[in-house]
Design a protein around this motif. Structure first.
Motif, short mmCIF file in Angstrom:
data_model
loop_
_atom_site.label_atom_id
_atom_site.label_comp_id
_atom_site.label_asym_id
_atom_site.label_seq_id
_atom_site.Cartn_x
_atom_site.Cartn_y
_atom_site.Cartn_z
N MET B 41 36.94 42.47 49.43
CA MET B 41 36.94 41.90 48.09
C MET B 41 37.08 43.00 47.04
N ARG B 42 36.46 44.12 47.31
CA ARG B 42 36.53 45.24 46.36
C ARG B 42 37.96 45.75 46.27
N ALA B 43 38.55 45.99 47.46
CA ALA B 43 39.93 46.50 47.47
C ALA B 43 40.89 45.49 46.85
N SER B 44 40.65 44.23 47.15
CA SER B 44 41.52 43.18 46.63
C SER B 44 41.41 43.09 45.10
N PHE B 45 40.17 43.23 44.61
CA PHE B 45 39.95 43.16 43.16
C PHE B 45 40.64 44.34 42.47
N LYS B 46 40.55 45.50 43.09
CA LYS B 46 41.18 46.69 42.50
C LYS B 46 42.71 46.51 42.47
N ASP B 47 43.24 45.99 43.59
CA ASP B 47 44.69 45.73 43.64
C ASP B 47 45.09 44.77 42.52
N LEU B 48 44.24 43.75 42.31
CA LEU B 48 44.54 42.74 41.29
C LEU B 48 44.53 43.37 39.89
N LEU B 49 43.51 44.20 39.64
CA LEU B 49 43.41 44.83 38.32
C LEU B 49 44.64 45.70 38.02
N GLY B 53 49.92 47.10 36.44
CA GLY B 53 49.98 48.45 35.89
C GLY B 53 49.08 48.71 34.69
N PHE B 54 48.24 47.75 34.30
CA PHE B 54 47.32 47.99 33.16
C PHE B 54 46.03 48.61 33.71
N GLN B 55 45.78 49.85 33.28
CA GLN B 55 44.61 50.54 33.84
C GLN B 55 43.37 50.37 32.97
N LEU B 56 43.57 49.95 31.72
CA LEU B 56 42.44 49.87 30.78
C LEU B 56 42.38 48.50 30.12
N GLU B 244 37.88 52.08 37.00
CA GLU B 244 36.69 52.58 37.70
C GLU B 244 35.44 51.88 37.19
N THR B 245 35.35 51.68 35.84
CA THR B 245 34.19 50.98 35.27
C THR B 245 34.13 49.56 35.83
N ALA B 246 35.30 48.92 35.83
CA ALA B 246 35.34 47.54 36.33
C ALA B 246 34.92 47.48 37.79
N MET B 247 35.35 48.50 38.57
CA MET B 247 35.00 48.51 39.99
C MET B 247 33.50 48.72 40.17
N ARG B 248 32.92 49.53 39.29
CA ARG B 248 31.46 49.71 39.38
C ARG B 248 30.74 48.40 39.13
N GLN B 249 31.25 47.66 38.11
CA GLN B 249 30.66 46.34 37.80
C GLN B 249 30.80 45.42 39.02
N VAL B 250 32.01 45.48 39.62
CA VAL B 250 32.26 44.63 40.81
C VAL B 250 31.32 45.03 41.93
N ASP B 251 31.16 46.33 42.11
CA ASP B 251 30.28 46.81 43.19
C ASP B 251 28.86 46.27 43.02
N ALA B 347 43.85 35.05 43.51
CA ALA B 347 44.49 36.18 44.19
C ALA B 347 43.48 37.07 44.91
N ILE B 348 42.19 36.86 44.68
CA ILE B 348 41.18 37.70 45.33
C ILE B 348 41.07 37.31 46.80
N ASP B 349 41.16 38.32 47.67
CA ASP B 349 40.95 38.09 49.10
C ASP B 349 39.57 38.62 49.47
N PHE B 350 38.77 37.76 50.05
CA PHE B 350 37.45 38.23 50.51
C PHE B 350 37.62 39.10 51.75
N PHE B 351 38.58 38.69 52.59
CA PHE B 351 38.80 39.41 53.85
C PHE B 351 40.17 40.07 53.79
N LEU B 352 40.18 41.31 53.39
CA LEU B 352 41.45 42.01 53.28
C LEU B 352 41.60 42.90 54.50
N PHE B 353 42.67 42.65 55.30
CA PHE B 353 42.83 43.44 56.52
C PHE B 353 43.47 44.78 56.21
N GLU B 354 42.82 45.81 56.71
CA GLU B 354 43.41 47.14 56.66
C GLU B 354 43.30 47.72 58.06
#
Lengths: 238, 395
Positions: B41-49, B53-56, B244-251, B347-354
């Motif tokens: 979910m974390r990786a998926s959320f980061k991919d979505l953000l 291409g908008f980083q901020l 990164e801030t958003a990911m911390r919030q997600v974490d 678009a969020i995947d809870f189970f993202l295969f890597e």
């Protein structure tokens, strides 16, 4: 093959062997001060009533049990003082075992069972297959090499076990009641096979209740209550 | 020969081996799912953000994007300031709201986004085109299905409803020009997007020059952290949020998920371990005679142990490989259930295969297989040969 005969030089020298073990509260003196010399090429039958210590004696001579005191020397090496790994290696290269219950690996074919000790001795695959085929032919099972133990009769399984015991060309073959689970006819065949193995140069010590098997040996040792009570050569053996 | 013996032994007890492998497969599937869940979910959320291409992102002070109904005033001033900041290349203001579309005798209400079509990062056109005129809009599949509207249709839409007057406010006639996939909307959410100025006008004076959010893209050559700090300094009245801030919030918000995944993953691993340990122990006890005779005829203790451990590893590896396939299937099914969780972007995947997840699960299970085999096999191979032979002979 020719009759190699018995030389005067001892292959096995056991001195003042004692083996005590606990059975519940009791201390059992299974072997009590036994000394025995077995010459190279000899064929010795150890006989006696159940519980007299003959199987314990065989285990001590083969290095799969340690004496409480005394010594066992095989081919000049103190087997009783070897550490586990060294004793295991010594058994692999110098001693063959045949058991009453055959104890073949049920998942492996006859030829694979014979190959097992050679694989452990790191013999190349082609060489060990050739040797295994030769041994199976020697014990009369050349045509059954790909059968699993469950597909073989008791006598055939014991023949495979003998072939396995001879795989690494041991000087000494130890057998514990090898005819114990065989019918009379198959037992006779087994006696003939042991005699042939001995004539071909392998020293044999066999523990048995089977009088016919004992009669085939060159020498019979009688045990009772953990000691040797009689030890004599016999004519017509092997 | 050891491999041959291990394989032959497993083949000899086909049903038992197969059942054990199935058990390990179930355990492996659950372990893989939990490994995927703990990071997916974390990786998926980061991919979505970062998907557009908008980083901020800039949200009203003290809030997260679209966390409240609060908006940012004097949006055009903020745009001017942002344009003056070195490294900023694209600014995408977004206003959120609702749009009521009258279709015959019924009304379809949708989530509306006011955007600058040329700079937006909220949707992708799947059919038709993006709005080019003030009275054009694009809509999601769910909106089109609910309203029965087709591309090219003219829709009567309102931005609000006055319950006292029982009438719609901010009415407009809009033309549907595109079908779009909305990146941040939840599943089955009816969504539309129209030009920012149109939505502001429809919402009336309260929304004049106000937006809910700014998305900012930094130049590829720019240091995003530096741009972020410059924005924070230049615009203290908004909250700037980096990825990164958003990911911390997600974490923080996902910590329960990760703990749950960790616990369930550990339980799966323990079940697999115990299953193989039990099987190897039973197998060793059944084969004590064989094992001891191997030792008697001169097979080294380590080789006996290795042969039995190989059996445990084989069960674990075959079970784990089957389990990876099973895990992917169950992850897909579970994902489809969790994707309908209210308020989460579809678009969020809870189970993202890597691939790393598969290797992690396989490595853990192989390690467990080795450990599972070592104890029972070492115990069996260490038994005193003579005594065990006597006991086996007695039966």
């Amino acid at each position: 093959m020719t009759d190699a005969g018995v030389s005067g030089e001892p292959l096995v020298v056991a001195r003042d062997l004692h083996r005590d073990y606990r059975m519940g509260e009791d201390l059992v003196h299974a072997v009590r001060g036994v000394s025995l010399e077995v010459a190279r090429g000899d064929y010795v039958a150890i006989v006696g009533p159940s519980g007299c210590g003959k199987s314990t004696m065989l285990n001590l001579l083969g290095g799969i049990d340690r004496p409480s005191s005394g010594s066992v020397v095989i081919d000049g090496e103190r087997v009783d003082q070897m550490r586990d790994a060294a004793a295991t290696r010594f058994r692999l290269m110098h001693v063959g075992f045949v058991f009453q219950r055959f104890y073949l690996m049920p998942a492996l074919t006859a030829i694979e069972n014979v190959e097992l000790p050679m694989a452990e001795a790191r013999l190349a695959s082609a060489a060990r297959q050739a040797r295994a085929r030769e041994l199976l032919a020697y014990v009369g099972l050349g045509g059954r090499k790909d059968h699993r133990p469950a597909q073989l009769s008791g006598g055939e399984q014991q023949r495979v076990a003998i072939a396995r015991a001879l795989a690494n060309r041991p000087q000494l073959l130890l057998a514990d009641e090898p005819t114990g689970e065989l019918d009379a006819k198959t037992g006779v065949e087994m006696i003939e096979l042991f005699a042939r193995v001995n004539r071909d140069g392998t020293t044999i010590i066999v523990v048995t209740h089977d009088e016919d098997l004992a009669r085939a040996a060159r020498r019979v040792v009688h045990m009772r209550d953990g000691v040797i009570v009689d030890d004599r050569r016999q004519d017509g053996g092997a | 020969m050891l491999f041959r013996l291990a394989w032959a032994t497993l083949s000899r007890h086909r049903s038992r081996t197969l059942l054990a492998m199935l058990g390990v497969a179930v355990s492996a599937a659950m372990l893989l799912d939990m490994v995927m869940l703990s990071s997916g979910m974390r990786a998926s959320f980061k991919d979505l953000l970062l998907s557009r291409g908008f980083q901020l992102r800039l949200a009203p002070k003290g809030t997260l994007p679209f966390d409240t109904d609060a908006t940012i005033g004097d949006a055009s001033d903020i745009v001017r300031v942002l344009r003056s900041i070195d490294g900023v290349t694209t600014i995408s203001p977004v206003l959120g709201g609702q749009l009521h579309v009258v279709r015959g005798d019924r009304t379809v209400t949708a989530t509306a986004l006011g955007v600058i079509p040329a700079a937006q990062g909220d949707y992708e056109i799947t059919q038709g085109r993006t709005p080019a005129a003030p009275n054009e809009l694009v809509a999601s599949d769910d909106f089109l299905a609910a309203s029965g509207a087709r591309l090219g249709d003219t829709l009567v839409a309102a931005a609000g409803y006055d319950p006292q007057l029982r009438s719609f406010t901010g009415r407009r006639t809009l033309t549907l020009v595109g079908r779009a996939h909305f990146l941040y909307m939840s599943a089955e959410q009816k969504s539309v997007a129209l030009p920012l100025e149109t939505l502001q006008a429809m919402q009336g004076a309260a929304s004049r020059d106000r937006v809910s959010l700014f998305m900012v893209r930094a130049a590829p050559s720019a240091n995003v952290d530096s741009v972020f700090k410059r924005i924070e300094t230049a615009l203290p009245r908004v909250t700037a949020i980096s990825t990164e801030t958003a990911m911390r919030q997600v974490d923080e918000r996902l910590s329960y998920f990760r703990q749950l995944a960790l616990i369930l993953g550990a339980v799966s691993l323990a079940v697999g371990f115990l299953l193989v340990t039990t099987l190897v122990t039973v197998s060793v006890n059944e084969r004590l005679g064989e094992i001891i005779v191997m030792r008697a005829i001169g097979v080294a203790k380590q080789r006996v142990v290795l042969q039995i451990v190989l059996e445990g590893i084989a069960i674990m590896i075959v079970g784990a490989v089957a389990g990876l396939g099973l895990g992917l299937v169950t992850a897909r099914y579970l994902n489809s259930i969790l994707a309908s969780f209210p308020g989460l972007p579809a678009a969020i995947d809870f189970f993202l295969f890597e691939p790393r997840d598969a290797w992690t699960a396989l490595g853990l299970l192989t390690g467990a297989g080795i450990l599972a085999g070592i104890y029972p096999s070492w115990r069996g191979a260490s038994l005193p040969i003579a005594i065990t032979l006597r006991e086996e002979a007695v039966g």
